[in-house]
Design a protein around this motif. Sequence first.
Motif, short mmCIF file in Angstrom:
data_model
loop_
_atom_site.label_atom_id
_atom_site.label_comp_id
_atom_site.label_asym_id
_atom_site.label_seq_id
_atom_site.Cartn_x
_atom_site.Cartn_y
_atom_site.Cartn_z
N PHE A 56 37.66 45.51 33.76
CA PHE A 56 36.37 46.07 33.33
C PHE A 56 36.41 47.45 32.49
CE2 PHE A 56 36.75 47.78 37.94
CZ PHE A 56 37.50 48.97 37.47
N HIS A 57 37.78 47.76 31.90
CA HIS A 57 37.90 48.87 31.15
C HIS A 57 37.88 48.30 29.68
CE1 HIS A 57 38.95 52.16 33.77
NE2 HIS A 57 40.06 51.42 34.10
N LEU A 58 37.95 47.02 29.80
CA LEU A 58 37.89 46.27 28.23
C LEU A 58 36.46 46.28 27.93
CD1 LEU A 58 40.08 43.00 28.67
CD2 LEU A 58 40.62 45.34 27.28
N PRO A 59 35.95 46.43 26.47
CA PRO A 59 34.84 46.06 26.07
C PRO A 59 34.32 44.65 26.46
CG PRO A 59 36.15 47.04 24.29
CD PRO A 59 36.91 46.99 25.24
N GLY B 278 46.25 24.55 38.70
CA GLY B 278 45.90 24.83 39.97
C GLY B 278 46.34 26.36 40.22
N GLY B 279 46.73 27.00 39.20
CA GLY B 279 47.09 28.49 39.33
C GLY B 279 45.70 29.44 39.60
N ARG B 280 45.98 30.47 40.05
CA ARG B 280 44.95 31.45 40.74
C ARG B 280 44.58 32.64 39.74
NH1 ARG B 280 46.00 27.31 44.32
NH2 ARG B 280 44.45 27.17 45.84
N LEU B 281 43.26 33.13 39.64
CA LEU B 281 43.16 34.38 39.07
C LEU B 281 42.43 35.11 40.18
CD1 LEU B 281 42.26 36.60 37.01
CD2 LEU B 281 40.45 35.16 36.25
N LEU B 282 43.03 36.46 40.33
CA LEU B 282 42.40 37.40 41.48
C LEU B 282 42.00 38.54 40.62
CD1 LEU B 282 41.83 38.40 44.29
CD2 LEU B 282 44.21 39.12 44.16
N ALA B 283 40.63 38.92 40.88
CA ALA B 283 40.30 39.94 39.94
C ALA B 283 39.03 40.56 40.48
CB ALA B 283 40.24 39.63 38.34
N ASN B 284 38.57 41.91 40.17
CA ASN B 284 37.33 42.18 40.50
C ASN B 284 36.47 42.98 39.03
OD1 ASN B 284 38.97 44.80 40.30
ND2 ASN B 284 37.69 45.76 41.74
N PHE B 285 35.24 42.97 39.42
CA PHE B 285 34.36 43.34 38.09
C PHE B 285 33.33 44.36 38.73
CE2 PHE B 285 36.21 39.39 37.26
CZ PHE B 285 36.83 39.44 36.12
N PRO B 286 32.56 44.89 38.04
CA PRO B 286 31.38 45.56 38.45
C PRO B 286 30.24 44.50 38.87
CG PRO B 286 32.00 46.43 36.48
CD PRO B 286 32.89 45.28 36.52
#
Length: 227
Positions: free
Chosen positions: A129-132, A150-158
């Motif tokens: 979320f620091h990226l434009p 089958g790979g995973r993405l773990l992330a958070n956003f506003p």
Amino acid sequence: MSEAIDNHQIKDDIKKAYDEIAEVYLNWTQPSYERRLSYLDIMLRSIDSAKKNCGINILELGCGAGVPCTQLLASREDINVTANDISDTQIAMAKERLPESVNLIPGDMMELEFSRGHFDAVMAMYSIFHLPRNEQTTILRRIYDWLKPGGRLLANFPETGFASASDKSWLGGTKGAMHWSGWGRNETRRLLTDIGFEMEIDEVAVDCEEESGVSRSVAFHWILARK
């Protein structure tokens, strides 16, 4: 001023800001450790059930000083860790806290290049979320390509959407500025599913953040998504 120049200025601002406040930020993030580790545990259990003790390649975007999540990943002999951060100071702090086996890459995450299907998981806590916003869309597509099937993405956003927000004195900083942006929960979910991700976790968790003696509640959209 063109969008490209604007984006370059944002990155320069963020690098200067994090370089200056790195130690303060490390202490400030401690209340979030439990939540970070909880989501990381869920991701690792989902990978472990599929990999069955095979070698695991994980990329962390925005590793900071490597505490606590990079440290946990590096403690496992079956995990190969690549970690990136835009702040040279935070990378230097991470080197002090992590074994040499961790591949630390300084610089803008948008400059990273990896082969297709290289990683079993990509983790990005409090970083994308620091990226434009236009670059957020681009990095999510790149992450999809970098992941194995089958790979995973773990992330958070506003949780809420906003085009941009900036603070030149965040956490007492005097150099550069901190920038944030977000698509909001519904649009982020749509972007991920349009790219091809399947949502495994799609929920909101509220952090209690404190700055200058003032506490506030900040809602984040947490996702665990499968390619």
